[in-house]
Design a protein around this motif. Structure first.
Motif, PDB file in Angstrom:
ATOM      1  N   PHE A   1       1.981 -32.362   4.065  1.00 37.83           N
ATOM      2  CA  PHE A   1       3.368 -32.703   3.735  1.00 37.83           C
ATOM      3  C   PHE A   1       4.171 -33.009   4.999  1.00 37.83           C
ATOM      4  O   PHE A   1       4.953 -33.963   5.033  1.00 37.83           O
ATOM      5  CB  PHE A   1       4.033 -31.555   2.972  1.00 37.83           C
ATOM      6  N   ASP A   2       3.981 -32.201   6.024  1.00 34.79           N
ATOM      7  CA  ASP A   2       4.713 -32.420   7.278  1.00 34.79           C
ATOM      8  C   ASP A   2       4.363 -33.776   7.878  1.00 34.79           C
ATOM      9  O   ASP A   2       5.251 -34.504   8.368  1.00 34.79           O
ATOM     10  CB  ASP A   2       4.378 -31.313   8.285  1.00 34.79           C
ATOM     11  N   LEU A   3       3.090 -34.126   7.839  1.00 32.95           N
ATOM     12  CA  LEU A   3       2.651 -35.415   8.386  1.00 32.95           C
ATOM     13  C   LEU A   3       3.259 -36.566   7.606  1.00 32.95           C
ATOM     14  O   LEU A   3       3.750 -37.548   8.194  1.00 32.95           O
ATOM     15  CB  LEU A   3       1.127 -35.494   8.355  1.00 32.95           C
ATOM     16  N   MET A   4       3.245 -36.458   6.277  1.00 30.32           N
ATOM     17  CA  MET A   4       3.811 -37.524   5.454  1.00 30.32           C
ATOM     18  C   MET A   4       5.331 -37.607   5.611  1.00 30.32           C
ATOM     19  O   MET A   4       5.906 -38.706   5.583  1.00 30.32           O
ATOM     20  CB  MET A   4       3.446 -37.293   3.992  1.00 30.32           C
ATOM     21  N   ASP A   5       5.985 -36.475   5.789  1.00 30.83           N
ATOM     22  CA  ASP A   5       7.437 -36.478   5.993  1.00 30.83           C
ATOM     23  C   ASP A   5       7.791 -37.172   7.306  1.00 30.83           C
ATOM     24  O   ASP A   5       8.785 -37.915   7.382  1.00 30.83           O
ATOM     25  CB  ASP A   5       7.965 -35.042   6.011  1.00 30.83           C
ATOM     26  N   GLN A   6       6.988 -36.931   8.335  1.00 35.20           N
ATOM     27  CA  GLN A   6       7.213 -37.610   9.611  1.00 35.20           C
ATOM     28  C   GLN A   6       7.022 -39.115   9.467  1.00 35.20           C
ATOM     29  O   GLN A   6       7.786 -39.915  10.029  1.00 35.20           O
ATOM     30  CB  GLN A   6       6.258 -37.048  10.665  1.00 35.20           C
ATOM     31  N   LEU A   7       5.995 -39.504   8.712  1.00 38.60           N
ATOM     32  CA  LEU A   7       5.741 -40.924   8.480  1.00 38.60           C
ATOM     33  C   LEU A   7       6.896 -41.558   7.714  1.00 38.60           C
ATOM     34  O   LEU A   7       7.344 -42.666   8.054  1.00 38.60           O
ATOM     35  CB  LEU A   7       4.435 -41.096   7.704  1.00 38.60           C
ATOM     36  N   ARG A   8       7.389 -40.871   6.692  1.00 38.05           N
ATOM     37  CA  ARG A   8       8.485 -41.407   5.887  1.00 38.05           C
ATOM     38  C   ARG A   8       9.770 -41.528   6.706  1.00 38.05           C
ATOM     39  O   ARG A   8      10.519 -42.493   6.554  1.00 38.05           O
ATOM     40  CB  ARG A   8       8.720 -40.512   4.670  1.00 38.05           C
ATOM     41  N   ALA A   9      10.012 -40.570   7.595  1.00 33.48           N
ATOM     42  CA  ALA A   9      11.196 -40.620   8.444  1.00 33.48           C
ATOM     43  C   ALA A   9      11.097 -41.743   9.471  1.00 33.48           C
ATOM     44  O   ALA A   9      12.099 -42.412   9.782  1.00 33.48           O
ATOM     45  CB  ALA A   9      11.392 -39.279   9.153  1.00 33.48           C
TER      46      ALA A   9
ATOM     47  N   PRO B   1      10.939 -45.607   6.823  1.00 33.71           N
ATOM     48  CA  PRO B   1      11.471 -45.446   5.457  1.00 33.71           C
ATOM     49  C   PRO B   1      11.194 -46.632   4.546  1.00 33.71           C
ATOM     50  O   PRO B   1      11.208 -46.480   3.321  1.00 33.71           O
ATOM     51  CB  PRO B   1      12.979 -45.263   5.694  1.00 33.71           C
ATOM     52  N   TRP B   2      10.901 -47.778   5.121  1.00 30.77           N
ATOM     53  CA  TRP B   2      10.606 -48.958   4.312  1.00 30.77           C
ATOM     54  C   TRP B   2       9.271 -48.832   3.570  1.00 30.77           C
ATOM     55  O   TRP B   2       8.988 -49.612   2.656  1.00 30.77           O
ATOM     56  CB  TRP B   2      10.542 -50.206   5.213  1.00 30.77           C
ATOM     57  N   LEU B   3       8.462 -47.817   3.940  1.00 27.19           N
ATOM     58  CA  LEU B   3       7.179 -47.631   3.273  1.00 27.19           C
ATOM     59  C   LEU B   3       7.318 -47.136   1.835  1.00 27.19           C
ATOM     60  O   LEU B   3       6.466 -47.426   0.993  1.00 27.19           O
ATOM     61  CB  LEU B   3       6.327 -46.613   4.045  1.00 27.19           C
ATOM     62  N   THR B   4       8.381 -46.387   1.545  1.00 37.96           N
ATOM     63  CA  THR B   4       8.493 -45.730   0.245  1.00 37.96           C
ATOM     64  C   THR B   4       8.412 -46.699  -0.938  1.00 37.96           C
ATOM     65  O   THR B   4       7.672 -46.426  -1.901  1.00 37.96           O
ATOM     66  CB  THR B   4       9.783 -44.898   0.176  1.00 37.96           C
ATOM     67  N   PRO B   5       9.126 -47.827  -0.927  1.00 37.44           N
ATOM     68  CA  PRO B   5       8.983 -48.757  -2.061  1.00 37.44           C
ATOM     69  C   PRO B   5       7.548 -49.265  -2.233  1.00 37.44           C
ATOM     70  O   PRO B   5       7.088 -49.450  -3.367  1.00 37.44           O
ATOM     71  CB  PRO B   5       9.940 -49.908  -1.706  1.00 37.44           C
ATOM     72  N   TRP B   6       6.845 -49.457  -1.126  1.00 41.51           N
ATOM     73  CA  TRP B   6       5.460 -49.920  -1.215  1.00 41.51           C
ATOM     74  C   TRP B   6       4.540 -48.820  -1.743  1.00 41.51           C
ATOM     75  O   TRP B   6       3.606 -49.093  -2.502  1.00 41.51           O
ATOM     76  CB  TRP B   6       4.981 -50.395   0.156  1.00 41.51           C
ATOM     77  N   VAL B   7       4.823 -47.597  -1.351  1.00 45.98           N
ATOM     78  CA  VAL B   7       4.038 -46.462  -1.851  1.00 45.98           C
ATOM     79  C   VAL B   7       4.186 -46.351  -3.363  1.00 45.98           C
ATOM     80  O   VAL B   7       3.207 -46.096  -4.084  1.00 45.98           O
ATOM     81  CB  VAL B   7       4.486 -45.158  -1.160  1.00 45.98           C
ATOM     82  N   LEU B   8       5.404 -46.553  -3.862  1.00 48.62           N
ATOM     83  CA  LEU B   8       5.634 -46.496  -5.302  1.00 48.62           C
ATOM     84  C   LEU B   8       4.864 -47.593  -6.031  1.00 48.62           C
ATOM     85  O   LEU B   8       4.392 -47.383  -7.157  1.00 48.62           O
ATOM     86  CB  LEU B   8       7.123 -46.619  -5.594  1.00 48.62           C
ATOM     87  N   ARG B   9       4.721 -48.743  -5.403  1.00 50.29           N
ATOM     88  CA  ARG B   9       3.948 -49.831  -6.014  1.00 50.29           C
ATOM     89  C   ARG B   9       2.459 -49.503  -6.010  1.00 50.29           C
ATOM     90  O   ARG B   9       1.756 -49.718  -7.002  1.00 50.29           O
ATOM     91  CB  ARG B   9       4.200 -51.136  -5.267  1.00 50.29           C
TER      92      ARG B   9
ATOM     93  N   GLY C   1      -4.670 -42.042  -3.584  1.00 47.76           N
ATOM     94  CA  GLY C   1      -4.574 -40.592  -3.544  1.00 47.76           C
ATOM     95  C   GLY C   1      -3.572 -40.114  -2.503  1.00 47.76           C
ATOM     96  O   GLY C   1      -2.797 -39.174  -2.742  1.00 47.76           O
ATOM     97  N   LEU C   2      -3.555 -40.753  -1.341  1.00 50.00           N
ATOM     98  CA  LEU C   2      -2.631 -40.362  -0.280  1.00 50.00           C
ATOM     99  C   LEU C   2      -1.172 -40.591  -0.684  1.00 50.00           C
ATOM    100  O   LEU C   2      -0.277 -39.864  -0.222  1.00 50.00           O
ATOM    101  CB  LEU C   2      -2.946 -41.138   0.998  1.00 50.00           C
ATOM    102  N   THR C   3      -0.929 -41.579  -1.542  1.00 48.64           N
ATOM    103  CA  THR C   3       0.457 -41.812  -1.984  1.00 48.64           C
ATOM    104  C   THR C   3       0.996 -40.617  -2.752  1.00 48.64           C
ATOM    105  O   THR C   3       2.204 -40.360  -2.747  1.00 48.64           O
ATOM    106  CB  THR C   3       0.565 -43.066  -2.874  1.00 48.64           C
ATOM    107  N   ARG C   4       0.121 -39.870  -3.409  1.00 45.70           N
ATOM    108  CA  ARG C   4       0.580 -38.705  -4.176  1.00 45.70           C
ATOM    109  C   ARG C   4       1.080 -37.599  -3.253  1.00 45.70           C
ATOM    110  O   ARG C   4       1.999 -36.858  -3.589  1.00 45.70           O
ATOM    111  CB  ARG C   4      -0.556 -38.181  -5.063  1.00 45.70           C
ATOM    112  N   ILE C   5       0.450 -37.490  -2.063  1.00 46.35           N
ATOM    113  CA  ILE C   5       0.923 -36.520  -1.070  1.00 46.35           C
ATOM    114  C   ILE C   5       2.225 -37.012  -0.452  1.00 46.35           C
ATOM    115  O   ILE C   5       3.166 -36.239  -0.255  1.00 46.35           O
ATOM    116  CB  ILE C   5      -0.141 -36.298   0.020  1.00 46.35           C
TER     117      ILE C   5
END
Length: 224
Positions: free
Chosen positions: A53-61, A64-72, A180-184
């Motif tokens: 979770f910490d790693l993914m939170d750092q990536l998202r911070a 931030p433009w990744l989030t819409p693509w992750v949802l797709r 699978g990684l998008t779920r994390i």
């Protein structure tokens, strides 16, 4: 009689070599799955989950433009998508006289979905309370990871078996991992949920492939 003996020897060779390799993969996946259940439900360890979770939170911070693509991306192992491919995919394969392949794809998805619900009901792990979007149901193992691995792994195997585009087969397996990684990333599953989903999906796929292959080989021997 000689023809029957030849067929039986061919079947025996298959049992010793191919099933032996698949059995090793299946047992490895099974061992990994039960190790994860021990980590989660016996040791109650959250070290791996929190680190992921910490790693993914750092990536998202940082991006931030990744989030819409992750949802797709995550949609491609969602229930609506998988129900669609489990119906339309086998129907198209059957229409093209690929009845065996149609059966494999259908049971890869349907069987993984049934097993996933059985596992979730048995383990009854709640989802993370930090999820970025609301999700119904339980958490362990991840359905996206398990059913996605079974489906994309099945299609990858079919491409590999027919000698068509082996690179596409590898790409499909990597695609299942990314899903699978998008779920994390979205905090809707713990990392251990996703890893357990991968191992369970792989185990089911190997079991299905072995069972169907044995059934077809034995049927051919009996007909011969």
């Amino acid at each position: 009689m000689k023809n029957l003996v030849t067929r039986l020897l061919t079947l025996l060779t298959f049992l010793v070599v191919e099933v032996g390799v698949l059995l090793l993969v299946f047992l490895s996946a099974l061992a990994a799955f039960f190790y994860l259940t021990r980590v989660v439900f016996v040791q109650h360890s959250l070290v791996l989950d929190q680190a992921a979770f910490d790693l993914m939170d750092q990536l998202r911070a940082a991006a931030p433009w990744l989030t819409p693509w992750v949802l797709r991306v995550t949609f491609f192992a969602s229930a609506p998508f998988l129900v669609g491919v489990a119906i339309i995919g086998p129907a198209l394969l059957a229409w093209r006289q690929r009845k065996r392949e149609a059966l494999e794809v259908f049971w890869a998805v349907a069987g993984a979905a049934i097993l996933n619900q059985i596992f979730k009901t048995h383990f009854h792990r709640l989802r993370p309370d930090t999820a970025l979007l609301p999700q119904l149901g339980l958490s362990f193992p991840s359905g996206h990871a398990m059913i996605g691995m079974a489906f994309y792994g099945c299609v990858a195997w079919l491409l590999w078996r027919h000698g068509r585009h082996p690179l596409w087969a590898v790409a499909l397996l990597l695609w299942a991992v990314v899903i699978g990684l998008t779920r994390i990333y979205l905090h809707v599953h713990y990392a251990t949920d996703v890893l357990a989903g991968f191992t369970a999906g792989l185990g089911w796929l190997v079991l299905l492939r072995s069972g169907l292959h044995l059934w077809w080989r034995e049927s051919n021997v009996l007909r011969g």
